[in-house]
Design a protein around this motif. Structure first.
Motif, short mmCIF file in Angstrom:
data_model
loop_
_atom_site.label_atom_id
_atom_site.label_comp_id
_atom_site.label_asym_id
_atom_site.label_seq_id
_atom_site.Cartn_x
_atom_site.Cartn_y
_atom_site.Cartn_z
N GLN A 118 0.83 -1.21 0.00
CA GLN A 118 0.00 0.00 0.00
C GLN A 118 0.86 1.26 0.00
OE1 GLN A 118 -2.47 -1.15 3.47
NE2 GLN A 118 -4.23 -0.72 2.17
N ARG A 122 0.77 4.13 -2.84
CA ARG A 122 0.49 5.54 -2.54
C ARG A 122 1.56 6.46 -3.12
NH1 ARG A 122 -1.32 3.33 2.49
NH2 ARG A 122 0.72 3.77 3.46
N PHE A 127 -4.52 4.98 -4.12
CA PHE A 127 -4.94 4.81 -2.73
C PHE A 127 -5.94 3.66 -2.55
CE2 PHE A 127 -3.18 8.99 -2.91
CZ PHE A 127 -2.62 9.20 -1.66
N SER A 128 -6.20 2.92 -3.61
CA SER A 128 -7.11 1.78 -3.50
C SER A 128 -6.67 0.69 -4.47
CB SER A 128 -8.55 2.21 -3.80
OG SER A 128 -9.40 1.08 -3.85
#
Length: 225
Positions: A118, A122, A127-128
């Motif tokens: 993650q 980022r 962000f997903s």
């Protein structure tokens, strides 16, 4: 005499390492693989320990740096000529997300957990996980991301717009100093620069932290001190 010797050896070591980086190329600085990381640590230890060892002279430092340079350069030649050696010496990219699904086996091989993945995503403004179609963990530890179609940025081709030339911005002033080569390449002179500064309430270049010009722009982009 001891301080003079340390000073001389430090300057020599610095110069030798600088020449080495020039010979090996920028890839040794910007693309740090596992092999490069080990090479950097060992080379730093060689030079650092030699500086404070009274029994080690300039010739010893020079020989160590030269030998290590030849080893690294030889390794680069081997990986260039023999493709099969690249995976062992440089590593290989890992496809950690494939068709929108996280490949846990690749994460495990890469010693990477979900939180670290993650963090890497980022850094690419993702962000997903739902935004990612493919993600490749590169050999230098960075990640390359291909987003799903609905999250990709619309470009001129998508909108059937005519392609345009993309001008390269040129730094004209940096930290109060004029970059004369860039100014001349834009086709303008010092008088034009003075007019641009005056128009934006600057008296001299020393008052400007950064200024750039891009072909097609009417005014100079300026950031004051």
């Amino acid at each position: 005499m001891e301080y003079l010797q340390i000073t001389t050896e430090t300057i020599f070591g610095f110069a030798a390492l600088f020449v080495m980086t020039k010979v090996l190329g920028k890839s040794q600085i910007t693309q740090i693989t596992a092999f490069d990381f080990i090479a950097a640590l060992v080379l730093g230890e060689l030079v650092g320990n030699a500086l404070y060892d009274p029994e080690v002279g300039i010739l010893d430092i020079g020989f160590a740096v030269l030998l290590w340079t030849l080893l690294i350069y030889g390794t680069e030649i081997v990986t260039e000529k023999f493709k099969g050696s690249r995976k062992l010496l440089e590593g290989s990219p890992s496809l950690v997300i494939y068709e929108g699904k996280v490949d846990r086996s690749q994460l495990k091989k890469s010693k990477l957990d979900i939180n670290q993945l993650q963090h890497l995503l980022r850094s690419k403004d993702v962000f997903s996980f739902r935004e990612v179609q493919y993600a490749v963990l590169e050999t230098d530890g960075t990640i390359s991301v291909l987003k799903t179609s609905q999250y990709q940025t619309v470009n001129r081709k998508d909108m059937n717009l005519t392609p345009e030339d993309v001008p390269l911005p040129r730094t004209i002033i940096s930290d109060g100093e004029i970059i004369w080569d860039n100014l001349l390449e834009t086709g303008f002179d010092e008088k034009w620069l003075e007019q641009q500064l005056e128009a934006q309430d600057y008296n001299e270049p020393a008052e400007v932290m950064y200024a750039e010009y891009k072909t097609g722009d009417k005014d100079l982009y300026i950031l004051g001190m």
